[in-house]
Design a protein around this motif. Structure first.
Motif, PDB file in Angstrom:
ATOM      1  N   SER A  30     -19.357   2.411  20.761  1.00 12.92           N
ATOM      2  CA  SER A  30     -19.977   3.050  21.923  1.00 12.92           C
ATOM      3  C   SER A  30     -20.893   4.194  21.532  1.00 12.92           C
ATOM      4  O   SER A  30     -21.926   4.413  22.157  1.00 12.92           O
ATOM      5  N   LYS A  31     -20.547   4.923  20.499  1.00 16.43           N
ATOM      6  CA  LYS A  31     -21.401   6.040  20.096  1.00 16.43           C
ATOM      7  C   LYS A  31     -22.735   5.533  19.553  1.00 16.43           C
ATOM      8  O   LYS A  31     -23.786   6.107  19.841  1.00 16.43           O
ATOM      9  N   ASN A  32     -22.689   4.467  18.810  1.00 15.25           N
ATOM     10  CA  ASN A  32     -23.935   3.915  18.270  1.00 15.25           C
ATOM     11  C   ASN A  32     -24.810   3.370  19.397  1.00 15.25           C
ATOM     12  O   ASN A  32     -26.029   3.536  19.380  1.00 15.25           O
ATOM     13  N   VAL A  33     -24.192   2.702  20.353  1.00 17.44           N
ATOM     14  CA  VAL A  33     -24.968   2.149  21.467  1.00 17.44           C
ATOM     15  C   VAL A  33     -25.577   3.271  22.284  1.00 17.44           C
ATOM     16  O   VAL A  33     -26.730   3.203  22.708  1.00 17.44           O
ATOM     17  N   GLN A  34     -24.806   4.337  22.517  1.00 10.19           N
ATOM     18  CA  GLN A  34     -25.345   5.463  23.282  1.00 10.19           C
ATOM     19  C   GLN A  34     -26.535   6.096  22.580  1.00 10.19           C
ATOM     20  O   GLN A  34     -27.493   6.496  23.213  1.00 10.19           O
ATOM     21  N   ARG A  35     -26.462   6.186  21.274  1.00  5.86           N
ATOM     22  CA  ARG A  35     -27.575   6.789  20.540  1.00  5.86           C
ATOM     23  C   ARG A  35     -28.794   5.882  20.517  1.00  5.86           C
ATOM     24  O   ARG A  35     -29.915   6.333  20.677  1.00  5.86           O
ATOM     25  N   LYS A  36     -28.578   4.581  20.347  1.00 10.69           N
ATOM     26  CA  LYS A  36     -29.716   3.672  20.211  1.00 10.69           C
ATOM     27  C   LYS A  36     -30.330   3.296  21.554  1.00 10.69           C
ATOM     28  O   LYS A  36     -31.540   3.119  21.646  1.00 10.69           O
TER      29      LYS A  36
END
Length: 154
Positions: A30-36
């Motif tokens: 989820s953190k990667n998706v939020q950043r990207k």
């Protein structure tokens, strides 16, 4: 305190289960998706909130509809009971009237008539002071009573 386990326990700390490196650094965290994709993530959050709102609205409207249907059913039942009682009262009144008309002595003296046989007279003025002064109290009282309309039937 004696422990019979092979692993040491850390007192006061929670043990974390470690995932393999492949899952922790994967594309779907989820953190990667939020950043990207911040717009995509925000859209998902808004849609989730909207779906929860729709579910709450449906639940509230369903409860209001069911409650109003219950109240309508209750009122309709009362209306049916009232109509039944009204019908019974009308039936009992007509039975009583029929009984009284059969057993009344005046009904033998009454004759059926037509509209052509009726004679219409003008109503005398009961408030004429000259005629009231000459008559006795009893006569005046009887005349006033005789001028009141007579209601027949129901």
């Amino acid at each position: 305190m004696v422990s019979h386990t092979l692993y040491e326990k850390k007192v006061g700390q929670f043990q974390k289960k470690k995932l393999p490196i492949v899952f922790s650094n994967s594309f779907f965290s989820s953190k990667n998706v939020q950043r990207k994709f911040p717009i995509h993530t925000a859209l998902h959050i808004v849609l989730d909130g909207a779906l929860v709102g729709v579910l709450i609205t449906v639940a509230i409207m369903s409860s209001v509809a069911l409650h109003s249907q219950y109240l309508w059913t209750k009122s309709y039942t009362k209306l049916e009971k009232t109509r039944d009682l009204n019908r019974r009262i009308l039936e009992s009144t007509s039975i009583l009237e029929g009984y009284l008309l059969k057993n009344q002595k005046l009904s033998r003296y009454l004759v059926p008539t037509k509209a052509e046989d009726l004679i219409y007279l003008e109503r005398p003025n009961p408030l004429n002071p000259k005629s009231l002064a000459k008559k006795t109290f009893k006569k005046r009282f009887l005349e006033r009573i005789s001028f009141f309309p007579v209601k027949s039937g129901y």
